[in-house]
Design a protein around this motif. Structure first.
Motif, PDB file in Angstrom:
ATOM      1  N   GLY A  74      50.764  39.073  -2.608  1.00 47.18           N
ATOM      2  CA  GLY A  74      51.718  38.809  -1.545  1.00 47.18           C
ATOM      3  C   GLY A  74      51.320  39.318  -0.169  1.00 47.18           C
ATOM      4  N   TRP A  75      50.079  39.731  -0.024  1.00 45.84           N
ATOM      5  CA  TRP A  75      49.613  40.226   1.265  1.00 45.84           C
ATOM      6  C   TRP A  75      49.171  39.065   2.139  1.00 45.84           C
ATOM      7  CZ3 TRP A  75      47.732  45.537   2.476  1.00 45.84           C
ATOM      8  CH2 TRP A  75      48.240  46.483   1.596  1.00 45.84           C
ATOM      9  N   ASP A  76      49.359  39.206   3.443  1.00 44.17           N
ATOM     10  CA  ASP A  76      48.792  38.285   4.423  1.00 44.17           C
ATOM     11  C   ASP A  76      47.352  38.744   4.628  1.00 44.17           C
ATOM     12  OD1 ASP A  76      48.419  36.413   6.401  1.00 44.17           O
ATOM     13  OD2 ASP A  76      49.547  37.514   7.919  1.00 44.17           O
ATOM     14  N   THR A  77      46.373  37.905   4.313  1.00 41.39           N
ATOM     15  CA  THR A  77      44.974  38.343   4.344  1.00 41.39           C
ATOM     16  C   THR A  77      44.138  37.536   5.324  1.00 41.39           C
ATOM     17  OG1 THR A  77      44.384  36.896   2.507  1.00 41.39           O
ATOM     18  CG2 THR A  77      45.043  39.117   1.945  1.00 41.39           C
ATOM     19  N   HIS A  78      43.219  38.233   5.967  1.00 43.07           N
ATOM     20  CA  HIS A  78      42.300  37.604   6.921  1.00 43.07           C
ATOM     21  C   HIS A  78      40.929  38.233   6.732  1.00 43.07           C
ATOM     22  CE1 HIS A  78      45.595  35.662   9.053  1.00 43.07           C
ATOM     23  NE2 HIS A  78      46.249  36.795   8.861  1.00 43.07           N
ATOM     24  N   GLU A  79      39.884  37.431   6.894  1.00 46.31           N
ATOM     25  CA  GLU A  79      38.511  37.913   6.785  1.00 46.31           C
ATOM     26  C   GLU A  79      37.846  37.848   8.154  1.00 46.31           C
ATOM     27  OE1 GLU A  79      36.381  36.914   2.974  1.00 46.31           O
ATOM     28  OE2 GLU A  79      37.937  35.363   2.952  1.00 46.31           O
ATOM     29  N   VAL A  80      37.105  38.899   8.496  1.00 44.83           N
ATOM     30  CA  VAL A  80      36.421  38.960   9.783  1.00 44.83           C
ATOM     31  C   VAL A  80      35.018  39.530   9.598  1.00 44.83           C
ATOM     32  CG1 VAL A  80      38.562  39.271  11.103  1.00 44.83           C
ATOM     33  CG2 VAL A  80      37.305  41.276  10.335  1.00 44.83           C
ATOM     34  N   ASP A  81      34.189  39.330  10.615  1.00 46.78           N
ATOM     35  CA  ASP A  81      32.874  39.958  10.677  1.00 46.78           C
ATOM     36  C   ASP A  81      33.099  41.410  11.091  1.00 46.78           C
ATOM     37  OD1 ASP A  81      30.391  40.985  11.395  1.00 46.78           O
ATOM     38  OD2 ASP A  81      29.865  39.311  12.703  1.00 46.78           O
ATOM     39  N   GLY A  82      32.880  42.337  10.191  1.00 41.83           N
ATOM     40  CA  GLY A  82      33.131  43.747  10.468  1.00 41.83           C
ATOM     41  C   GLY A  82      32.220  44.357  11.511  1.00 41.83           C
ATOM     42  N   HIS A  83      31.194  43.643  11.924  1.00 42.90           N
ATOM     43  CA  HIS A  83      30.301  44.133  12.975  1.00 42.90           C
ATOM     44  C   HIS A  83      30.701  43.587  14.346  1.00 42.90           C
ATOM     45  CE1 HIS A  83      27.692  45.876   9.977  1.00 42.90           C
ATOM     46  NE2 HIS A  83      27.677  44.727   9.343  1.00 42.90           N
ATOM     47  N   ASN A  84      31.683  42.714  14.384  1.00 40.89           N
ATOM     48  CA  ASN A  84      32.130  42.098  15.633  1.00 40.89           C
ATOM     49  C   ASN A  84      33.378  42.835  16.114  1.00 40.89           C
ATOM     50  OD1 ASN A  84      33.331  40.430  17.590  1.00 40.89           O
ATOM     51  ND2 ASN A  84      32.452  38.597  16.683  1.00 40.89           N
ATOM     52  N   ILE A  85      33.176  43.815  16.981  1.00 44.21           N
ATOM     53  CA  ILE A  85      34.268  44.664  17.450  1.00 44.21           C
ATOM     54  C   ILE A  85      35.334  43.837  18.178  1.00 44.21           C
ATOM     55  CG2 ILE A  85      34.878  46.642  18.907  1.00 44.21           C
ATOM     56  CD1 ILE A  85      33.246  47.293  16.318  1.00 44.21           C
TER      57      ILE A  85
ATOM     58  N   GLY B 196      56.327  42.342  10.167  1.00 46.45           N
ATOM     59  CA  GLY B 196      56.250  40.932   9.822  1.00 46.45           C
ATOM     60  C   GLY B 196      56.754  40.585   8.432  1.00 46.45           C
ATOM     61  N   GLY B 197      57.128  41.574   7.648  1.00 47.24           N
ATOM     62  CA  GLY B 197      57.657  41.308   6.328  1.00 47.24           C
ATOM     63  C   GLY B 197      56.628  41.388   5.221  1.00 47.24           C
ATOM     64  N   LYS B 198      55.372  41.126   5.524  1.00 45.65           N
ATOM     65  CA  LYS B 198      54.302  41.188   4.526  1.00 45.65           C
ATOM     66  C   LYS B 198      53.288  42.238   4.954  1.00 45.65           C
ATOM     67  CE  LYS B 198      53.263  36.670   2.636  1.00 45.65           C
ATOM     68  NZ  LYS B 198      52.359  35.532   2.797  1.00 45.65           N
ATOM     69  N   PRO B 199      52.723  42.934   3.992  1.00 45.21           N
ATOM     70  CA  PRO B 199      51.602  43.813   4.360  1.00 45.21           C
ATOM     71  C   PRO B 199      50.406  42.960   4.763  1.00 45.21           C
ATOM     72  CG  PRO B 199      52.000  43.871   1.983  1.00 45.21           C
ATOM     73  CD  PRO B 199      53.052  42.998   2.582  1.00 45.21           C
ATOM     74  N   LEU B 200      49.529  43.525   5.565  1.00 45.10           N
ATOM     75  CA  LEU B 200      48.373  42.802   6.083  1.00 45.10           C
ATOM     76  C   LEU B 200      47.085  43.442   5.586  1.00 45.10           C
ATOM     77  CD1 LEU B 200      47.116  40.721   8.094  1.00 45.10           C
ATOM     78  CD2 LEU B 200      47.229  42.552   9.796  1.00 45.10           C
ATOM     79  N   ALA B 201      46.175  42.623   5.086  1.00 48.27           N
ATOM     80  CA  ALA B 201      44.841  43.082   4.696  1.00 48.27           C
ATOM     81  C   ALA B 201      43.830  42.355   5.572  1.00 48.27           C
ATOM     82  CB  ALA B 201      44.567  42.788   3.232  1.00 48.27           C
ATOM     83  N   ILE B 202      43.053  43.120   6.322  1.00 47.55           N
ATOM     84  CA  ILE B 202      41.954  42.552   7.093  1.00 47.55           C
ATOM     85  C   ILE B 202      40.680  42.949   6.356  1.00 47.55           C
ATOM     86  CG2 ILE B 202      40.698  42.553   9.265  1.00 47.55           C
ATOM     87  CD1 ILE B 202      43.352  43.197  10.653  1.00 47.55           C
ATOM     88  N   ILE B 203      39.984  41.967   5.814  1.00 51.61           N
ATOM     89  CA  ILE B 203      38.759  42.207   5.058  1.00 51.61           C
ATOM     90  C   ILE B 203      37.586  42.058   6.022  1.00 51.61           C
ATOM     91  CG2 ILE B 203      37.343  41.436   3.129  1.00 51.61           C
ATOM     92  CD1 ILE B 203      40.076  40.274   1.986  1.00 51.61           C
TER      93      ILE B 203
END
Length: 85
Positions: free
Chosen positions: A15-26, A40-47
């Motif tokens: 049930g998490w809102d998830t997004h993937e990013v380039d971890g080297h791109n500040i 926002g109602g949902k926890p957020l995971a930024i991978i």
């Protein structure tokens, strides 16, 4: 090193809102952090996908650096490659 199933799918299944990013791109990381909705109602995971030792030729993607201590000349070379000298 183990292959992992999709972390995005796993967190989304919980049930998490998830997004993937380039971890080297500040800039990209900063943009995502600024868009996190307050309450926002949902926890957020930024991978953030990263490469171990990124930017240092002899360390990049080498698991030995999880436990190996760099020698003085290796520290100097790493700093040089990272533009820290």
């Amino acid at each position: 090193i183990m292959a992992l199933p999709s972390l995005r799918d796993k967190w989304a299944a919980f049930g998490w809102d998830t997004h993937e990013v380039d971890g080297h791109n500040i800039a990209e990381l900063t943009r995502w952090m600024k868009t996190v909705p307050a309450g926002g109602g949902k926890p957020l995971a930024i991978i953030a996908h990263t490469i171990k030792g990124k930017g240092v030729s002899f360390m990049e993607d080498d698991n030995n650096w999880h436990y190996r201590i760099p020698k003085t000349e290796e520290v100097a070379e790493a700093k040089r490659q990272l533009g820290l000298t």
